[in-house]
Design an enzyme around this catalytic site. Structure first.
Site, PDB file in Angstrom:
ATOM      1  N   ASP A 114       0.907  -1.137   0.000  1.00 44.66           N
ATOM      2  CA  ASP A 114       0.000   0.000   0.000  1.00 44.66           C
ATOM      3  C   ASP A 114       0.945   1.184   0.000  1.00 44.66           C
ATOM      4  O   ASP A 114       1.569   1.477   1.024  1.00 44.66           O
ATOM      5  CB  ASP A 114      -0.876   0.026   1.260  1.00 44.66           C
ATOM      6  N   HIS A 115       1.099   1.841  -1.148  1.00 45.46           N
ATOM      7  CA  HIS A 115       2.222   2.785  -1.253  1.00 45.46           C
ATOM      8  C   HIS A 115       2.078   3.960  -0.282  1.00 45.46           C
ATOM      9  O   HIS A 115       3.059   4.626   0.025  1.00 45.46           O
ATOM     10  CB  HIS A 115       2.443   3.249  -2.692  1.00 45.46           C
ATOM     11  N   HIS A 140      -5.783   2.830   1.172  1.00 48.12           N
ATOM     12  CA  HIS A 140      -4.951   3.951   1.639  1.00 48.12           C
ATOM     13  C   HIS A 140      -5.569   4.641   2.861  1.00 48.12           C
ATOM     14  O   HIS A 140      -4.890   4.905   3.852  1.00 48.12           O
ATOM     15  CB  HIS A 140      -4.769   4.992   0.532  1.00 48.12           C
TER      16      HIS A 140
HETATM   17  C1  BG6 Z   1      -3.574   4.705  -6.337  1.00 51.01           C
HETATM   18  C2  BG6 Z   1      -4.955   4.796  -6.922  1.00 51.01           C
HETATM   19  O1  BG6 Z   1      -3.477   3.613  -5.459  1.00 51.01           O
HETATM   20  O2  BG6 Z   1      -3.281   5.910  -5.636  1.00 51.01           O
HETATM   21  C3  BG6 Z   1      -5.062   5.999  -7.845  1.00 51.01           C
HETATM   22  O3  BG6 Z   1      -5.231   3.608  -7.654  1.00 51.01           O
HETATM   23  C4  BG6 Z   1      -4.643   7.259  -7.119  1.00 51.01           C
HETATM   24  O4  BG6 Z   1      -6.390   6.136  -8.346  1.00 51.01           O
HETATM   25  C5  BG6 Z   1      -3.283   7.065  -6.446  1.00 51.01           C
HETATM   26  O5  BG6 Z   1      -4.576   8.319  -8.069  1.00 51.01           O
HETATM   27  C6  BG6 Z   1      -2.943   8.252  -5.560  1.00 51.01           C
HETATM   28  O6  BG6 Z   1      -1.616   8.144  -5.109  1.00 51.01           O
HETATM   29  P1  BG6 Z   1      -0.783   9.433  -4.684  1.00 51.01           P
HETATM   30  O7  BG6 Z   1       0.501   8.875  -4.165  1.00 51.01           O
HETATM   31  O8  BG6 Z   1      -0.612  10.255  -5.934  1.00 51.01           O
HETATM   32  O9  BG6 Z   1      -1.587  10.142  -3.649  1.00 51.01           O
END
Ligand code: BG6
Length: 490
Positions: free
Chosen positions: A178-179, A241
């Protein structure tokens, strides 16, 4: 200054090597780690996908990608050329037998390397790729598998994926990404809560009125409409997230930073989430879908126009969530996320209770309660709003003032992308910032309750103009409780 600790030599095999995630995120992240000297010279990054590509073509594509997705100041020709030398490529069919012997031959050249297999493919392929990894003898003590989200689209499909992967890899070798957990400020949340005594004493229902978590994006569905329309904001952002941010905000202190200690505490929070039912879904949730509007002063199309057909998929969701535990009883968590909102902004707002009694003349007090704002992006930092006296004569006039820390200005260094940290943690075998099977499944069980409640009500999503903060019902959702969303013009 950052301390670079080199990792063990590895062969990173990236399935889905020609896909969007690899191009935009994984290769730039690996480039940065290489540039910083974290990647040993004997390591390789082996792209794998069905396309028949020569190694040179894969390197040329990667060079183009890095020129697009790495800041020009960070790209120098010599480092770029040296990095490209570490790339290799094999054409492999994840679902069939083709190409696997070539991958085996390549990996056999260096049998002692750490071997992460990163599955940046459609989740439908996770099971078959893992079965092939086992069938072709590629799974050993030094291998790990990395799974991108979404892990399924509900509890049932998540279990099926976890079962299939679990037949091949033991849980300690499975890294579910989960980045958001790799973002610096998210890790800072752990530092804030568990390296400072002042906050923990205040982290209770007696002192905290409510918590807000917002993840707002200005982008629409970009080139991903096919995927997004089967997903929607709940599955794409909230189930993973935002629930992870909620867990880190609400969890008890883990025994230490070991993967299982941290994950045990997050799991308790997920288990304590009150399921949403058809009876309360209208009171506590709002689904929205953007229509034509303007973002950053530029006109943009509505979701249905971008999609080209009718759809009830939500591009915005807001909800009020209860964590049923001693610490959080009676403290609502308001969560919201959406596409085509006015700003790209992720933040956690902890709103403390107002002072119980004022010794100050009413008109001068303003009675603003303290507020802690943790900014994840952009301009990572933290701000604590405290009441202070307006300087000079004129009586005891009070106003809120910010104790404001901008991490960028304080630390004056590049903030690494979340994937940089996570990709290296996989090589180290450190799973603290990854999700365990039970966490993913409990989060799905809660999301399923909401999906079922929505399905039972059969209400279409509410329209909101692109560039607004979502449907007006989302404002009503929090204002009914006498509270407001934290919205600051930046
Ligand atoms: C991803 C989603 O996991 O996270 C995307 O699938 C979203 O829809 C993205 O745009 C958002 O990531 P960040 O790091 O740009 O907030």
């Amino acid at each position: 200054m950052a301390t670079i600790i080199p990792v063990a030599s590895f062969d990173y095999v990236v399935f889905g090597a020609t896909g969007d995630l690899t191009t935009r995120k994984l290769l730039p992240a690996l480039y940065h780690r290489y540039k910083d000297g974290q990647i040993p010279p004997t390591s390789r990054i082996i792209g794998a996908s069905r396309s028949e590509l020569a190694v040179e073509a894969f390197r040329a594509r990667t060079q183009d990608a890095l020129k697009r997705f790495v800041a020009a100041d960070d790209l120098d020709e010599a480092t770029l050329a040296a990095f490209l030398d570490h790339l290799d490529y094999v054409a492999v069919d994840g679902a069939g037998d083709d190409g696997w012997p070539d991958l085996v031959a390549k990996l056999d050249e260096r049998p002692d390397q750490v071997r992460p297999f990163y599955l940046a493919t459609s989740p439908d392929l996770y099971g078959s790729i893992c079965r092939n990894l086992a069938k072709f003898g590629l799974v050993g003590e030094k291998s790990r598998v990395v799974l991108e989200k979404p892990i399924g689209k509900d509890l049932k499909s998540a279990r099926a994926i976890n079962d299939a992967v679990g037949e091949v890899f033991p849980e300690e070798q499975i890294f579910r990404i989960d980045h958001y957990l790799g973002k610096e400020t998210v890790q800072n949340l752990l530092a804030l809560r568990f390296a400072n005594t002042i906050f923990d004493r205040l982290w209770t229902a007696d002192v905290i009125d409510h918590v807000q978590i917002t993840v707002a994006e200005t982008v629409g569905v970009e080139g991903r409409a096919g995927y997004y329309d089967t997903s929607g904001a709940l599955r794409d952002m909230l189930q993973n997230h935002i629930l992870q941010l909620l867990c880190l905000t609400a969890m008890e202190s883990p025994l230490n930073l070991d993967a299982n200690s941290v994950r045990d505490e997050k799991l308790k929070v997920l288990r304590a989430l009150k399921p949403i039912t058809a009876g309360d879904v209208q009171q506590v949730t709002v689904r929205g879908q953007y229509v034509q509007g303007a973002v950053d002063g530029k006109p943009v199309e509505g979701y249905l126009n971008e999609l080209g057909h009718d759809s009830r998929t939500e591009t915005f969701v807001a909800c009020k969530v209860e964590v049923q535990s001693w610490r959080w009883a009676g403290v609502p968590f308001y969560l919201r996320t959406g596409k085509r909102l006015p700003q790209k902004l992720s933040e956690i707002v902890v709103q403390f209770r107002a002072a119980p009694f004022s010794i100050f003349p009413e008109e001068s007090f303003g009675r603003e309660p303290n507020r802690l704002v943790i900014r994840l992006q952009p301009q990572e930092g933290m701000k604590l709003e405290v009441m202070t006296k307006d300087p000079g004569p004129g009586g005891m006039r009070l106003r809120p003032t910010n104790l404001d820390i901008s991490f960028e200005e304080t630390f004056k260094q590049r903030y690494p992308d979340a994937y940089e940290r996570l990709l290296m943690d996989v090589v180290r075998g450190n799973a603290t910032l990854f999700m365990r099977r039970d966490e993913v499944e409990v989060a799905w069980a809660w999301a399923d309750s909401l999906l079922k409640a929505w399905a039972d009500r059969r209400e279409p999503p509410r329209a909101y103009p692109a560039g607004s903060w979502g449907p007006t019902a989302a404002i009503a959702l929090i204002e009914r409780d006498g509270r407001t969303w934290h919205e600051e013009l930046r």
